[in-house]
Design a protein around this motif. Structure first.
Motif, PDB file in Angstrom:
ATOM      1  N   ALA A 122       4.081  -8.686   9.957  1.00  0.00           N
ATOM      2  CA  ALA A 122       5.328  -8.326  10.008  1.00  0.00           C
ATOM      3  C   ALA A 122       5.032  -6.881   8.745  1.00  0.00           C
ATOM      4  O   ALA A 122       4.796  -6.762   7.659  1.00  0.00           O
ATOM      5  CB  ALA A 122       6.265  -8.674   9.422  1.00  0.00           C
ATOM      6  N   PHE A 123       5.703  -5.795   8.811  1.00  0.00           N
ATOM      7  CA  PHE A 123       5.004  -4.408   7.767  1.00  0.00           C
ATOM      8  C   PHE A 123       6.543  -3.761   8.576  1.00  0.00           C
ATOM      9  O   PHE A 123       7.145  -3.236   9.030  1.00  0.00           O
ATOM     10  CB  PHE A 123       3.683  -3.872   8.142  1.00  0.00           C
ATOM     11  N   ILE A 124       6.767  -2.506   6.898  1.00  0.00           N
ATOM     12  CA  ILE A 124       8.127  -2.056   6.845  1.00  0.00           C
ATOM     13  C   ILE A 124       7.266  -0.996   6.475  1.00  0.00           C
ATOM     14  O   ILE A 124       6.195  -0.381   5.307  1.00  0.00           O
ATOM     15  CB  ILE A 124       9.159  -2.219   5.998  1.00  0.00           C
ATOM     16  N   SER A 125       7.526   0.454   6.235  1.00  0.00           N
ATOM     17  CA  SER A 125       7.383   2.032   5.506  1.00  0.00           C
ATOM     18  C   SER A 125       7.554   1.074   4.002  1.00  0.00           C
ATOM     19  O   SER A 125       8.569   0.693   4.051  1.00  0.00           O
ATOM     20  CB  SER A 125       7.953   2.718   6.016  1.00  0.00           C
ATOM     21  N   THR A 126       6.828   2.083   3.323  1.00  0.00           N
ATOM     22  CA  THR A 126       7.388   1.286   1.966  1.00  0.00           C
ATOM     23  C   THR A 126       7.952   1.990   1.183  1.00  0.00           C
ATOM     24  O   THR A 126       8.639   1.376   0.206  1.00  0.00           O
ATOM     25  CB  THR A 126       5.559   1.762   1.017  1.00  0.00           C
ATOM     26  N   THR A 161       0.688  -1.224   0.145  1.00  0.00           N
ATOM     27  CA  THR A 161       0.424  -0.013  -0.098  1.00  0.00           C
ATOM     28  C   THR A 161       0.882   1.426  -0.177  1.00  0.00           C
ATOM     29  O   THR A 161       2.306   0.903   0.072  1.00  0.00           O
ATOM     30  CB  THR A 161      -1.092   0.092   1.020  1.00  0.00           C
ATOM     31  N   PRO A 162       0.100   2.563  -0.229  1.00  0.00           N
ATOM     32  CA  PRO A 162       1.480   3.614  -0.519  1.00  0.00           C
ATOM     33  C   PRO A 162       1.767   3.640   1.230  1.00  0.00           C
ATOM     34  O   PRO A 162       2.754   4.999   1.182  1.00  0.00           O
ATOM     35  CB  PRO A 162       0.473   4.751  -1.320  1.00  0.00           C
ATOM     36  N   TYR A 163       1.405   3.464   2.489  1.00  0.00           N
ATOM     37  CA  TYR A 163       1.930   3.348   3.256  1.00  0.00           C
ATOM     38  C   TYR A 163       2.843   1.872   3.673  1.00  0.00           C
ATOM     39  O   TYR A 163       3.994   2.259   4.532  1.00  0.00           O
ATOM     40  CB  TYR A 163       0.720   3.731   4.693  1.00  0.00           C
ATOM     41  N   GLU A 164       2.341   1.613   2.987  1.00  0.00           N
ATOM     42  CA  GLU A 164       3.177   0.266   4.190  1.00  0.00           C
ATOM     43  C   GLU A 164       2.848  -1.177   3.498  1.00  0.00           C
ATOM     44  O   GLU A 164       2.199  -1.372   2.298  1.00  0.00           O
ATOM     45  CB  GLU A 164       2.698  -0.821   5.177  1.00  0.00           C
ATOM     46  N   ALA A 165       4.172  -2.108   3.455  1.00  0.00           N
ATOM     47  CA  ALA A 165       4.370  -3.526   2.565  1.00  0.00           C
ATOM     48  C   ALA A 165       4.546  -4.538   3.922  1.00  0.00           C
ATOM     49  O   ALA A 165       5.275  -4.172   4.523  1.00  0.00           O
ATOM     50  CB  ALA A 165       5.601  -3.227   1.473  1.00  0.00           C
ATOM     51  N   GLY A 166       4.639  -5.435   3.509  1.00  0.00           N
ATOM     52  CA  GLY A 166       4.669  -6.834   4.641  1.00  0.00           C
ATOM     53  C   GLY A 166       3.803  -7.916   4.482  1.00  0.00           C
ATOM     54  O   GLY A 166       2.837  -8.236   3.339  1.00  0.00           O
ATOM     55  N   PHE A 167       3.861  -8.800   5.500  1.00  0.00           N
ATOM     56  CA  PHE A 167       3.191  -9.579   5.519  1.00  0.00           C
ATOM     57  C   PHE A 167       2.351 -10.392   6.327  1.00  0.00           C
ATOM     58  O   PHE A 167       2.356  -9.791   7.982  1.00  0.00           O
ATOM     59  CB  PHE A 167       4.516 -10.900   5.586  1.00  0.00           C
ATOM     60  N   PRO A 168       0.748 -10.093   6.208  1.00  0.00           N
ATOM     61  CA  PRO A 168      -0.404  -9.882   6.782  1.00  0.00           C
ATOM     62  C   PRO A 168      -0.452 -11.139   8.211  1.00  0.00           C
ATOM     63  O   PRO A 168      -0.038 -11.067   9.051  1.00  0.00           O
ATOM     64  CB  PRO A 168      -1.605 -10.253   6.473  1.00  0.00           C
ATOM     65  N   ALA A 169      -0.052 -12.458   6.916  1.00  0.00           N
ATOM     66  CA  ALA A 169      -0.059 -13.453   8.209  1.00  0.00           C
ATOM     67  C   ALA A 169       0.704 -14.218   9.430  1.00  0.00           C
ATOM     68  O   ALA A 169       1.092 -14.075  10.707  1.00  0.00           O
ATOM     69  CB  ALA A 169      -0.040 -14.280   7.344  1.00  0.00           C
ATOM     70  N   TYR A 170       2.111 -13.064   9.357  1.00  0.00           N
ATOM     71  CA  TYR A 170       3.422 -12.999  10.337  1.00  0.00           C
ATOM     72  C   TYR A 170       2.672 -11.623  11.141  1.00  0.00           C
ATOM     73  O   TYR A 170       3.562 -11.759  11.941  1.00  0.00           O
ATOM     74  CB  TYR A 170       5.060 -12.376   9.700  1.00  0.00           C
ATOM     75  N   TYR A 221      15.644  -7.390  -0.456  1.00  0.00           N
ATOM     76  CA  TYR A 221      16.175  -7.761   0.751  1.00  0.00           C
ATOM     77  C   TYR A 221      15.080  -8.367   1.247  1.00  0.00           C
ATOM     78  O   TYR A 221      14.083  -7.867   1.142  1.00  0.00           O
ATOM     79  CB  TYR A 221      17.125  -7.071   0.909  1.00  0.00           C
ATOM     80  N   ASN A 222      15.199  -9.201   2.280  1.00  0.00           N
ATOM     81  CA  ASN A 222      14.096  -9.648   3.422  1.00  0.00           C
ATOM     82  C   ASN A 222      14.572  -9.357   4.364  1.00  0.00           C
ATOM     83  O   ASN A 222      15.350  -8.983   5.377  1.00  0.00           O
ATOM     84  CB  ASN A 222      14.457 -10.927   3.451  1.00  0.00           C
ATOM     85  N   PHE A 223      13.379  -8.017   4.814  1.00  0.00           N
ATOM     86  CA  PHE A 223      12.644  -7.095   5.847  1.00  0.00           C
ATOM     87  C   PHE A 223      12.959  -7.712   6.786  1.00  0.00           C
ATOM     88  O   PHE A 223      13.091  -7.056   8.172  1.00  0.00           O
ATOM     89  CB  PHE A 223      12.398  -6.015   5.718  1.00  0.00           C
ATOM     90  N   LEU A 224      12.883  -8.784   7.145  1.00  0.00           N
ATOM     91  CA  LEU A 224      12.886 -10.069   8.686  1.00  0.00           C
ATOM     92  C   LEU A 224      13.981 -10.170   9.010  1.00  0.00           C
ATOM     93  O   LEU A 224      14.001 -11.431   9.596  1.00  0.00           O
ATOM     94  CB  LEU A 224      11.184 -10.895   7.957  1.00  0.00           C
ATOM     95  N   TYR A 225      15.103 -10.677   8.051  1.00  0.00           N
ATOM     96  CA  TYR A 225      16.540 -11.532   8.050  1.00  0.00           C
ATOM     97  C   TYR A 225      16.351 -11.233   8.964  1.00  0.00           C
ATOM     98  O   TYR A 225      16.633  -9.663   9.624  1.00  0.00           O
ATOM     99  CB  TYR A 225      17.068 -11.067   6.865  1.00  0.00           C
TER     100      TYR A 225
END
Length: 576
Positions: free
Chosen positions: A211-215, A200-209, A410-414
């Motif tokens: 876990a999100f970051i600023s897009t 989305t314009p605000y966030e990107a991430g995995f809803p099931a986990y 790059y995996n932001f959850l690394y």
């Protein structure tokens, strides 16, 4: 909201982003006012239904069709009733095209007229610079090539803005909130919640986990939940290539070949050969127009594609066994496509510089070969540097084409060990230990992004699913969505497929479940005008007449069913 936009940390929570919460709250006021007018009755604010519009995948067909659906929704007055607009694959191309305009709902008709006019026009050139820069990173993949060379040519524009640039107009509530779907390639399964990824314009991430970051930080390197190495944001050209990367999974691509292409006229060897020649010639012509060399190099950019293909066709036909299924390298259609692409690039350089094919194949990129080229071409040092850059790009392209590597990021959850605490899907441990993940077209799982609007936090009451999918079963996506919901204990209405001709609007409802309105693009109402055979998914361009006809068919599907849509929304409000 502002604080999170500049956040450098991973947000671990299942809640919606602050930006989405604010945008949705403001949008609710507009939706409420619109439904009061359409339904002709007062509607308490707290009873305002959350309506989501889904656009399915389907390449350029889906892009044009969603533009038609949106114009139909505007004409009926229903567009201002939509809280969310969610897309997969080709529909994301339409969404990102219109959302570039901060007043797109108000100016939709004029905006779409311009987009349709460009879709019916010829292609355009591009700069080599974006591919050169991308090739210097360790996340370069087929997605970069696909987005720059193919998708931008299909949609006739190279979008260089970024997704976070779309967020400011959302806070006014005048626009539906956009959600773009992707999936984790390594977890491809229609019933796994954890494979779904949203932008989305605000966030990107995995809803099931949760876990999100600023897009704006998507594409940067994180470790242990914190930003370590910022990188430039991915622009929309790259994201459009990622969202629409239907060729990314070998097994699905090969299944499509054996079941769809081979039995068709396209599967005949001579037809395949001619189509491949035309495609290669068109692609390389685009490259020739777009790469900006010095004038002394311009005459070298002449390639007889038919000659190249004739030289390689004998080799290709010995490797491919049309009419036989299998997965070995000798009969794998993907293997042969990769082989053909590699040979076409190699032969391109041979004819470009007059080299020997065997020398080129084994020596491409070596110091000796570079010296040979410089002496052969008699060019300036600056031009030779430019040539070496292109040579390096070609070598990198060959590597990712040969490995069929797509969606590398790059995996932001690394190293984010805090994600391991609490209840999480089993796949989370593998994700936390990998430096990269691979995101691809969500249509490879379910061709409409039901899982993203079925997030309980979004509280969606009505789903209007505009289905532009290919295939023999016009109910496949909604049946897959029902299976996904059942496997994950998510409320969803029972899906009954009626016998007989395919209609244009089906309403499914049930107690405690969202109302689902399924609208197949091609149906018994418009089958005399056009059909799926006129708009195959792998067709990369349409004439102006074809574009306008598809647009009108899709728009009419909505306009024709205005009363049925309003009735379904009204019934949901009444609880029936």
């Amino acid at each position: 909201r502002s604080a999170f936009l500049h956040s450098t940390s991973v947000r671990l929570s299942s809640s919606l982003s602050k930006g989405e919460e604010e945008a949705v709250a403001k949008r609710r006021e507009i939706v409420n006012a619109d439904l009061k007018t359409l339904l002709g009755k007062e509607l308490p604010m707290q009873q305002t239904p959350v309506i989501a519009i889904l656009g399915s995948g389907g390449g350029l067909r889906a892009m044009i069709a969603l533009l038609g659906s949106l114009c139909g929704l505007k004409e009926t007055g229903l567009l201002d009733s939509a809280m969310y607009l969610c897309g997969v694959s080709g529909s994301t191309w339409a969404m990102s095209s219109v959302c570039e305009n901060p007043s797109w709902v108000k100016e939709l008709d004029l905006l779409v007229t311009k987009i349709l006019a460009s879709l019916g026009s010829s292609g355009f050139g591009f700069s080599k610079d974006r591919l050169l820069e991308a090739s210097k990173t360790d996340v370069f993949s087929c997605t970069n090539i696909w987005g720059t060379l193919i998708v931008s040519q299909m949609i006739k524009k190279l979008y260089t803005c970024t997704l976070p640039e779309h967020n400011d107009p959302l806070i006014s509530g005048k626009l539906p909130y956009p959600i773009y779907a992707a999936i984790d390639k390594d977890l491809l399964n229609t019933e796994k919640t954890e494979m779904w990824f949203e932008f989305t314009p605000y966030e990107a991430g995995f809803p099931a986990y949760g876990a999100f970051i600023s897009t704006k930080n998507f594409g940067s390197q994180f470790e242990k939940g914190e930003l370590k190495h910022p990188h430039p944001q991915h622009d929309l050209c790259y994201l459009q290539g990622l969202w629409g990367s239907a060729l990314a999974v070998k097994e699905i691509l090969e299944k499509y070949y054996w079941q769809v292409i081979l039995p068709s006229k396209l599967g005949r060897p001579r037809v395949m050969y001619k189509r491949l020649c035309r495609f290669s010639e068109s692609l390389i012509n685009h490259v020739n127009k777009g790469i900006c060399f010095g004038s002394n190099l311009r005459p070298l950019l002449k390639l007889n594609v038919f000659s190249v293909m004739q030289n390689t066709w004998a080799i290709i036909t010995t490797r491919i066994h049309l009419g036989e299924s299998g997965t070995g390298s000798c009969c794998s259609p993907l293997g042969n496509m990769q082989f053909c692409l590699k040979n076409a690039i190699v032969m391109f350089f041979c004819e470009w510089g007059g080299g020997n094919p065997n020398t080129c194949l084994h020596g491409l990129g070596t110091l000796e070969y570079k010296i040979y080229w410089k002496e052969y071409m008699s060019i300036t040092e600056m031009q030779f540097v430019c040539f070496l850059e292109i040579l390096g790009l070609v070598c990198k392209m060959l590597n990712v084409l040969e490995s069929w590597q797509w969606g590398t990021n790059y995996n932001f959850l690394y190293g984010c060990d805090s994600l391991l605490s609490g209840e999480q899907p089993p796949s989370v441990s593998s994700l936390v230990n990998n430096k990269f993940f691979y995101l691809v077209d969500a249509g490879l799982a379910i061709n409409s992004a039901y899982p993203l609007v079925l997030r309980p936090q979004r509280q969606v009451d009505v789903i209007i699913s505009c289905d532009y999918s290919a295939g023999d079963d016009p109910f496949l996506t909604v049946k897959q969505a029902a299976g996904y919901a059942k496997a994950n204990s998510i409320p969803f209405p029972e899906i009954h497929v009626p016998a007989g001709e395919v209609g244009d609007c089906y309403v499914y409802s049930g107690a405690g479940a969202p109302t689902v309105i399924h609208m197949p693009l091609f149906n018994s109402t418009n089958d005399k005008i056009c059909g799926l055979s006129d708009y195959p998914t792998l067709k990369f361009s349409y004439t102006e007449k074809e574009v306008n006809r598809l647009f009108e068919v899709s728009k009419d599907n909505i306009v024709r069913n205005k009363n049925k849509l309003l009735e379904a929304i009204g019934n949901k409000l009444c609880g029936s």
